[in-house]
Design a protein around this motif. Structure first.
Motif, PDB file in Angstrom:
ATOM      1  N   TYR A  71       0.824  -1.205   0.000  1.00  0.00           N
ATOM      2  CA  TYR A  71       0.000   0.000   0.000  1.00  0.00           C
ATOM      3  C   TYR A  71       0.859   1.258   0.000  1.00  0.00           C
ATOM      4  N   ALA A  72       1.949   1.209   0.742  1.00  0.00           N
ATOM      5  CA  ALA A  72       2.841   2.370   0.780  1.00  0.00           C
ATOM      6  C   ALA A  72       3.404   2.632  -0.616  1.00  0.00           C
ATOM      7  N   GLU A  73       3.807   1.558  -1.279  1.00  0.00           N
ATOM      8  CA  GLU A  73       4.389   1.731  -2.608  1.00  0.00           C
ATOM      9  C   GLU A  73       3.322   2.173  -3.610  1.00  0.00           C
ATOM     10  N   PHE A  74       2.119   1.689  -3.423  1.00  0.00           N
ATOM     11  CA  PHE A  74       1.015   2.133  -4.272  1.00  0.00           C
ATOM     12  C   PHE A  74       0.732   3.621  -4.043  1.00  0.00           C
ATOM     13  N   ALA A  75       0.725   4.019  -2.790  1.00  0.00           N
ATOM     14  CA  ALA A  75       0.487   5.428  -2.463  1.00  0.00           C
ATOM     15  C   ALA A  75       1.549   6.312  -3.124  1.00  0.00           C
ATOM     16  N   GLU A  76       2.782   5.877  -3.038  1.00  0.00           N
ATOM     17  CA  GLU A  76       3.860   6.630  -3.671  1.00  0.00           C
ATOM     18  C   GLU A  76       3.592   6.782  -5.171  1.00  0.00           C
ATOM     19  N   GLN A  77       3.126   5.716  -5.800  1.00  0.00           N
ATOM     20  CA  GLN A  77       2.852   5.780  -7.236  1.00  0.00           C
ATOM     21  C   GLN A  77       1.690   6.721  -7.536  1.00  0.00           C
ATOM     22  N   VAL A  78       0.704   6.717  -6.672  1.00  0.00           N
ATOM     23  CA  VAL A  78      -0.413   7.647  -6.880  1.00  0.00           C
ATOM     24  C   VAL A  78       0.101   9.082  -6.799  1.00  0.00           C
ATOM     25  N   ILE A  79       0.946   9.335  -5.802  1.00  0.00           N
ATOM     26  CA  ILE A  79       1.433  10.691  -5.603  1.00  0.00           C
ATOM     27  C   ILE A  79       2.285  11.153  -6.774  1.00  0.00           C
ATOM     28  N   ARG A  80       3.112  10.239  -7.304  1.00  0.00           N
ATOM     29  CA  ARG A  80       3.982  10.704  -8.384  1.00  0.00           C
ATOM     30  C   ARG A  80       3.420  10.499  -9.779  1.00  0.00           C
ATOM     31  N   SER A  81       2.260   9.911  -9.880  1.00  0.00           N
ATOM     32  CA  SER A  81       1.693   9.688 -11.208  1.00  0.00           C
ATOM     33  C   SER A  81       1.558  11.011 -11.966  1.00  0.00           C
ATOM     34  N   PRO A  82       1.897  10.995 -13.236  1.00  0.00           N
ATOM     35  CA  PRO A  82       1.710  12.216 -14.040  1.00  0.00           C
ATOM     36  C   PRO A  82       0.257  12.675 -14.006  1.00  0.00           C
ATOM     37  N   GLU A  83      -0.656  11.731 -13.931  1.00  0.00           N
ATOM     38  CA  GLU A  83      -2.077  12.089 -13.897  1.00  0.00           C
ATOM     39  C   GLU A  83      -2.415  12.906 -12.645  1.00  0.00           C
ATOM     40  N   LEU A 290       1.763  -6.594  -9.802  1.00  0.00           N
ATOM     41  CA  LEU A 290       0.477  -6.203 -10.397  1.00  0.00           C
ATOM     42  C   LEU A 290       0.578  -4.869 -11.125  1.00  0.00           C
ATOM     43  N   GLY A 291       1.730  -4.238 -11.044  1.00  0.00           N
ATOM     44  CA  GLY A 291       1.876  -2.975 -11.735  1.00  0.00           C
ATOM     45  C   GLY A 291       1.287  -1.819 -10.956  1.00  0.00           C
ATOM     46  N   ARG A 292       1.883  -1.551  -9.803  1.00  0.00           N
ATOM     47  CA  ARG A 292       1.398  -0.427  -8.989  1.00  0.00           C
ATOM     48  C   ARG A 292       1.289   0.853  -9.798  1.00  0.00           C
ATOM     49  N   GLU A 293       2.290   1.081 -10.647  1.00  0.00           N
ATOM     50  CA  GLU A 293       2.295   2.341 -11.381  1.00  0.00           C
ATOM     51  C   GLU A 293       1.085   2.423 -12.308  1.00  0.00           C
ATOM     52  N   SER A 294       0.823   1.338 -13.014  1.00  0.00           N
ATOM     53  CA  SER A 294      -0.269   1.418 -13.970  1.00  0.00           C
ATOM     54  C   SER A 294      -1.621   1.406 -13.255  1.00  0.00           C
ATOM     55  N   ILE A 295      -1.709   0.717 -12.137  1.00  0.00           N
ATOM     56  CA  ILE A 295      -2.947   0.780 -11.350  1.00  0.00           C
ATOM     57  C   ILE A 295      -3.188   2.227 -10.900  1.00  0.00           C
ATOM     58  N   ALA A 296      -2.135   2.849 -10.401  1.00  0.00           N
ATOM     59  CA  ALA A 296      -2.259   4.216  -9.900  1.00  0.00           C
ATOM     60  C   ALA A 296      -2.683   5.161 -11.025  1.00  0.00           C
ATOM     61  N   ARG A 297      -2.015   5.045 -12.153  1.00  0.00           N
ATOM     62  CA  ARG A 297      -2.335   5.955 -13.263  1.00  0.00           C
ATOM     63  C   ARG A 297      -3.756   5.743 -13.742  1.00  0.00           C
ATOM     64  N   THR A 298      -4.147   4.488 -13.852  1.00  0.00           N
ATOM     65  CA  THR A 298      -5.502   4.190 -14.310  1.00  0.00           C
ATOM     66  C   THR A 298      -6.534   4.755 -13.347  1.00  0.00           C
ATOM     67  N   ALA A 299      -6.285   4.558 -12.082  1.00  0.00           N
ATOM     68  CA  ALA A 299      -7.243   5.025 -11.078  1.00  0.00           C
ATOM     69  C   ALA A 299      -7.391   6.542 -11.132  1.00  0.00           C
ATOM     70  N   VAL A 300      -6.266   7.241 -11.170  1.00  0.00           N
ATOM     71  CA  VAL A 300      -6.342   8.701 -11.173  1.00  0.00           C
ATOM     72  C   VAL A 300      -6.977   9.200 -12.468  1.00  0.00           C
ATOM     73  N   ALA A 301      -6.656   8.523 -13.564  1.00  0.00           N
ATOM     74  CA  ALA A 301      -7.238   8.944 -14.844  1.00  0.00           C
ATOM     75  C   ALA A 301      -8.759   8.775 -14.829  1.00  0.00           C
ATOM     76  N   LEU A 302      -9.224   7.667 -14.314  1.00  0.00           N
ATOM     77  CA  LEU A 302     -10.672   7.450 -14.202  1.00  0.00           C
ATOM     78  C   LEU A 302     -11.301   8.564 -13.367  1.00  0.00           C
ATOM     79  N   LEU A 303     -10.650   8.866 -12.276  1.00  0.00           N
ATOM     80  CA  LEU A 303     -11.170   9.878 -11.368  1.00  0.00           C
ATOM     81  C   LEU A 303     -11.234  11.238 -12.052  1.00  0.00           C
ATOM     82  N   ARG A 304     -10.157  11.583 -12.717  1.00  0.00           N
ATOM     83  CA  ARG A 304     -10.106  12.904 -13.359  1.00  0.00           C
ATOM     84  C   ARG A 304     -11.202  13.052 -14.374  1.00  0.00           C
ATOM     85  N   SER A 305     -11.413  12.015 -15.161  1.00  0.00           N
ATOM     86  CA  SER A 305     -12.398  12.143 -16.238  1.00  0.00           C
ATOM     87  C   SER A 305     -13.792  12.348 -15.643  1.00  0.00           C
TER      88      SER A 305
END
Lengths: 346, 346
Positions: A71-83, A290-305
């Motif tokens: 979860y910590a690593e996922f959180a980090e990916q969410v924070i740094r995601s370009p999205e 599972l690809g934390r980075e891509s999960i994070a990017r996908t999640a934020v992108a869904l949210l933004r849209s």
DNA sequence: CTGAAAGCGCTTACAG
DNA sequence: CTGAAAGCGCTTACAG
């Protein structure tokens, strides 16, 4: 803003337009406005903006616990995601407690524009009736009822990943594959167990319940020690051990070492999540990323849209799936493995 | 709010008073107001409040990286600290990059009420001149110049902790104690090195530079592997290894195992930080717990006391110190150690 | 103990 | 392409 407007010889409307890139204005006007902004060191007041436009440019990330490296690593990916750029991320930890999880989810009102929710203690039948006041994307398997509720889902490849890693263990000639991490309910553990069972079935290996050990999800780290101890005590024979989380595998590894069981010679070991600690275990752990980075990017992108639209409540819930990588390392390969091999799937 | 006021038959002033516990009002008035609030499902608009009162009830936590379990576990403690209740925590990760660290620190304007800053890439001479627009508490050693700048410090027991752990290794009869984790500059590593040197001096053991290995702070996890490999390659003799971070020790452990060096029989191993992975390493790692919980509580308490005052800019910077616990585990004790012994110091 | 009213700094119909 | 002005929902001197 009015000072800027005065200095630039325009109205605040025009300043607002320039700052937000809305409306239209001549290039010269823009120049003058930008110069005035620069000179005065002006920056927009987010409260005034929020008061009018109801935008916070903030999202909440609701996680069980940062003590779990995944979860910590996922959180980090969410924070740094370009999205995520331009958004603030408020972190809320539920400690895997049902009451807190419910409380946290119900508290998101105008304070954030959207929520990324990683369920842990609450199953769909408990969280679906909650009043989601903000656009929300959920990590996990989407239940049928969720579609009309306007919740978006990122479905992770738990089943496929487990299928792949068990397939790998079978390919190494292992037949008695124990698992630690079973947890009844709609969580990732159940999906990983499905993948395990499918892989066994495909190889014609019978499913043996005595090889399946549950965990106390409240503390996964110590679940590895507890689970492996329990497994050894049953005296059931096994030549491989697949833990549903790397932290569980790390704990199990210490029990095996203490019991004089050699990894991978006696028992091939595999985890799940590909946290940093898996790479640096001795021996390094075979696992699934599972690809934390891509999960994070996908999640934020869904949210933004969804955040950007007025009518977001009417939009039906969407579903995105992410892939996985099997990381084969020394913990599961008796023949010297390549230092790191990644098998990608989508 | 005006709807509530109308329903309760009072002015918005009174509603505001009740909601904020400010001013004075009769118990009956409060009753009526609370009833109206309840009935209407009213809750305060944080933007309107923030626009007027300039309070956000949000703090920023500026960390290098959540991939480091120590920081993740510290963040979790900040989030769950009783002192944090009622505040939102925005997480910002600097990735240990000087440019990003500077950018993040300069970006805190009216968006948060205060900042907890864990320096990594920037030393005091670089961050002190920065315009700290908000009350800020810094983790680490306070430089003399900081006192007048109004920055508060939480000083952690790095030196004392290192002193204690090295004292423990010496008490085990170890004399050639290598260290991995040296990093020149004003960071925790330097303080830990001081503790190491003091402990050696007290025991009459000469300081031997060839036993001191630096790290690339950009990726501490792999620094353990790199550092231990380097150490072995020098062929210098050592009977103990003290790593300045548990993650480094975990990496070093894998190198020692691969090289056939037994821990603790050939080499006693100790880390620092007491992250979860240290407890579950094989063998479990002797280490130092700086008290994440108490650091977190102290930091938030310092921040709150400053956030609540108008004249906070004039307050001189304060300094709080926290203690440590030495955790002796099997990695450093040849005689069977008690399962977990905690030596507390303050 | 309570009220009437100004104003925080934006955005946004409305008008031109 | 741009302006004048209302209003978002609070807090807070000021007055009584």
């Amino acid at each position: 803003m009015s000072t800027v407007a005065e200095k630039a010889g325009v109205s605040t409307k025009t300043v607002s337009n320039v700052v937000n890139g809305t409306g239209s204005y001549s290039p010269e006007t823009e120049q003058r406005v930008r110069a005035a902004i620069e000179e005065l060191g002006y920056h927009i007041n987010p409260f005034a903006r929020g008061l009018r436009s109801r935008r916070t440019d903030t999202i909440a990330l609701v996680l069980p616990n940062l003590y779990q490296p995944f979860y910590a690593e996922f959180a980090e990916q969410v924070i740094r995601s370009p999205e995520t750029q331009g958004l603030k991320v408020v972190l809320e930890s539920t400690r895997g407690d049902a009451g807190r999880e419910r409380a946290v989810l119900s508290s998101h009102r105008e304070l954030v524009d959207g929520v990324i929710y990683v369920p842990h203690a609450l199953g769909p039948e408990q969280y679906l009736p909650l009043p989601f006041a903000r656009p929300t994307v959920v990590l996990g398997e989407r239940p049928a009822e969720a579609a009309q509720l306007g919740l978006d889902y990122v479905e992770t490849a738990d089943e496929q990943g487990a299928h792949a890693v068990v397939g790998h263990l079978l390919a190494q000639g292992r037949r008695r594959i124990a698992v630690i991490g079973e947890r009844p309910g709609p969580w990732a553990g159940a999906r990983r167990l499905r993948g395990y069972r499918t892989a066994l079935a495909e190889a014609g290996v019978d499913y043996d319940e005595s090889l399946v050990i549950g965990v106390d999800d409240a503390d996964l780290w110590s679940s590895g020690v507890a689970g492996a101890t329990r497994l050894l005590r049953t005296r059931v024979r096994f030549d491989a051990l697949f833990c549903f989380h790397d932290v569980v595998a790390v704990g199990a590894l210490s029990v095996l070492a203490r019991s004089g069981i050699a990894v991978p010679d006696d028992v091939a070991l595999a985890g799940f999540d590909d946290i940093e600690a898996a790479r640096f275990a001795s021996p390094p752990l075979t696992t699934v990323d599972l690809g934390r980075e891509s999960i994070a990017r996908t999640a934020v992108a869904l949210l933004r849209s969804r955040m950007d639209r007025e009518d977001s409540r009417e939009l039906p819930g969407r579903r995105e799936s992410t892939g996985f990588d099997l990381r084969v390392r020394a913990s599961s390969t008796t023949t010297p493995a390549p230092t790191e091999s990644g098998v990608t799937a989508r």
